[in-house]
Design an enzyme around this catalytic site. Structure first.
Site, PDB file in Angstrom:
ATOM      1  N   LYS A  21       9.638 -17.032  14.739  1.00 62.84           N
ATOM      2  CA  LYS A  21       9.957 -16.230  15.838  1.00 62.84           C
ATOM      3  C   LYS A  21       9.389 -16.497  17.032  1.00 62.84           C
ATOM      4  O   LYS A  21       9.912 -16.506  18.215  1.00 62.84           O
ATOM      5  CB  LYS A  21       9.905 -15.068  15.361  1.00 62.84           C
ATOM      6  CG  LYS A  21      10.986 -14.044  14.414  1.00 62.84           C
ATOM      7  CD  LYS A  21      10.506 -12.822  14.177  1.00 62.84           C
ATOM      8  CE  LYS A  21      11.356 -12.118  13.315  1.00 62.84           C
ATOM      9  NZ  LYS A  21      11.208 -10.435  13.008  1.00 62.84           N
ATOM     10  N   GLY A  67       0.645   0.393  15.126  1.00 64.02           N
ATOM     11  CA  GLY A  67       0.589  -1.132  14.747  1.00 64.02           C
ATOM     12  C   GLY A  67       0.738  -1.874  16.122  1.00 64.02           C
ATOM     13  O   GLY A  67       1.192  -1.074  17.321  1.00 64.02           O
ATOM     14  N   ALA A  68       0.495  -3.026  16.080  1.00 65.65           N
ATOM     15  CA  ALA A  68       0.603  -4.003  17.385  1.00 65.65           C
ATOM     16  C   ALA A  68       1.336  -5.360  16.983  1.00 65.65           C
ATOM     17  O   ALA A  68       0.539  -6.181  17.564  1.00 65.65           O
ATOM     18  CB  ALA A  68      -0.605  -3.943  18.088  1.00 65.65           C
TER      19      ALA A  68
END
Ligand code: NDP
Length: 284
Positions: free
Chosen positions: A72, A132-133
Site C-alpha cells: 500500500k 490506533g495510529a
C-alpha cells in the site's frame, strides 16, 4: 448484431500473502448481480515485483486493481497520479486506469466516511476519538479531517507512531488534533461525538477488547469498529450495551469496495448483495 466477445474486462488484487483475502467473493458477486463481463483476479505479487506488476496493468489492459499488504505504501512510487488525500495518508489501496495512465486512491478511509454518511451521521464540526495510529487509523483520521471534523484525539500505544500521525493531521489538514499515549485504561472524554476503534484488536481469532473504560461511552455517541471479521466484535457489543449507535467494519469494508467498483466499471455497486456475499466468508 455485434460479434461475440470472448474477452473479459480485468481487475484484481496485488498482495503477499494474499491467498486468504476474500475480496474476490465480494467484487465478483457485484459483477454477477449486474451481469458484467468482468473478472477479479487475486494475484500473489512479491515485494520486489510490484513495479513490474503495476506496469503490467497497462500492458494487459486492466481496468484497475486493489493493493494490500505489503504494497500500500510502496505502490505510490509506481503510479502516474495520486489522489491528494491518498498522498497525505501515504498509502494507496485502489488503482484505476484512465486514458492509459494509472491513478491511485485510498478508499479505506472513504469507505468509513460513506458508512457514516449513509447512516446520516454528520462529521463536520464533530469531536472524534480514534484508537490506533496504524494504516487504517491514518486513512480514517485524514478523511475525517477532510470532512471537516472539528477535533481528533489520537490514542495509541506506540508514542512515535501516534505523534507522527498527529503531526500529519495538524500540518496538512484543517483539523485540530492531539495525541494521548495509551498506557492506561483510557476514559472517553465527555463531549466526544464519534469514537473509532481502528486498532487490530478483535480481528478473528482474537477476541480481545481495547483497554478503555466502557462506562465512559455515552448513549449519544456514535461508535465505530474497523474490524470486519467478526463484524460484531466485543467492542461493538459493549458499545451497544451502553446504548450507543454502532457501525461495524464489515460495512466499511463493503463501502471501500463499492468505491473501487464504481471506478472500474462506471456502475453503482450492488452494496447489499456484496455485503451478503462477504459476510458468508466470515466467522460469526
Ligand atoms: P497496523 O498494523 O498498521 O496498525 C495496528 C494498530 O493497532 C496500531 O495502532 C497498533 O498500535 C494497534 N494495536 C494492535 N494491538 C494493540 C493492542 N493490544 N493494544 C493497543 N493497540 C494495539 O494495522 P492496520 O491499521 O492496517 O489495520 C488495523 C485493522 O484494521 C486490521 O485488523 C484490519 O483488518 C482493519 N481494517 C479494516 C478495514 C475495513 O475496511 N473494515 C480496512 C483496513 C483495515 P501500536 O502502534 O502501538 O503498535
Amino acid at each position: 448484431m455485434s460479434a461475440k466477445s470472448y474477452r473479459s474486462e480485468l481487475v484484481g488484487l496485488f498482495g503477499y500473502p494474499v491467498d486468504e483475502n476474500p475480496t474476490v467473493v465480494m467484487i465478483e458477486a457485484g459483477f454477477r448481480e449486474l451481469g458484467l463481463n468482468y473478472r477479479y483476479n487475486t494475484m500473489e505479487v512479491r515485494p520486489g515485483d510490484l513495479e513490474i506488476a503495476v506496469k503490467s496493468l497497462k500492458a494487459l489492459g486492466y481496468k484497475g486493481a486493489n493493493c494490500t499488504i505489503p504494497h500500500k505504501v510502496e505502490v505510490l512510487r509506481y503510479l502516474d497520479h495520486i489522489a491528494p488525500d491518498a498522498e497525505i495518508i501515504g498509502a494507496v489501496n485502489t488503482i484505476y486506469l484512465k486514458n492509459g495512465e494509472t491513478y491511485g486512491e485510498n478508499t479505506d478511509g472513504k469507505g468509513f466516511i460513506v458508512s457514516l454518511h449513509d447512516g446520516g451521521v454528520e462529521i463536520k464540526g464533530r469531536n472524534v476519538v480514534v484508537l490506533g495510529a496504524g494504516g487504517a487509523a491514518r486513512a480514517i483520521a485524514v478523511e475525517l479531517a477532510m470532512a471537516q471534523a472539528a477535533h481528533i484525539t489520537l490514542v495509541n500505544r506506540d508514542e512515535s507512531r501516534g505523534k507522527v500521525l498527529t503531526a500529519i493531521l495538524t500540518d496538512r489538514t484543517p483539523v485540530k488534533a492531539d495525541f494521548v499515549l495509551w498506557d492506561h485504561t483510557y476514559q472517553i472524554p465527555a463531549g466526544t461525538d464519534i469514537l473509532v476503534q481502528a486498532t487490530s484488536i478483535g480481528l478473528y481469532p482474537d477476541t480481545g477488547c481495547p483497554n478503555i473504560d466502557y462506562d465512559t461511552i455515552q448513549s449519544d455517541m456514535v461508535v465505530c469498529d474497523v474490524i470486519p471479521n467478526p463484524p460484531q466484535t466485543e467492542f461493538i457489543k459493549k458499545a451497544k450495551a451502553r446504548g450507543a449507535r454502532t457501525f461495524d467494519g464489515l460495512g466499511m469494508l463493503v463501502n471501500q469496495g463499492r468505491i473501487g467498483f464504481k471506478l472500474w466499471t462506471g456502475k453503482d455497486a450492488p452494496v447489499e448483495v456484496m455485503k451478503e456475499a462477504l459476510a458468508k466468508e466470515f466467522v460469526e
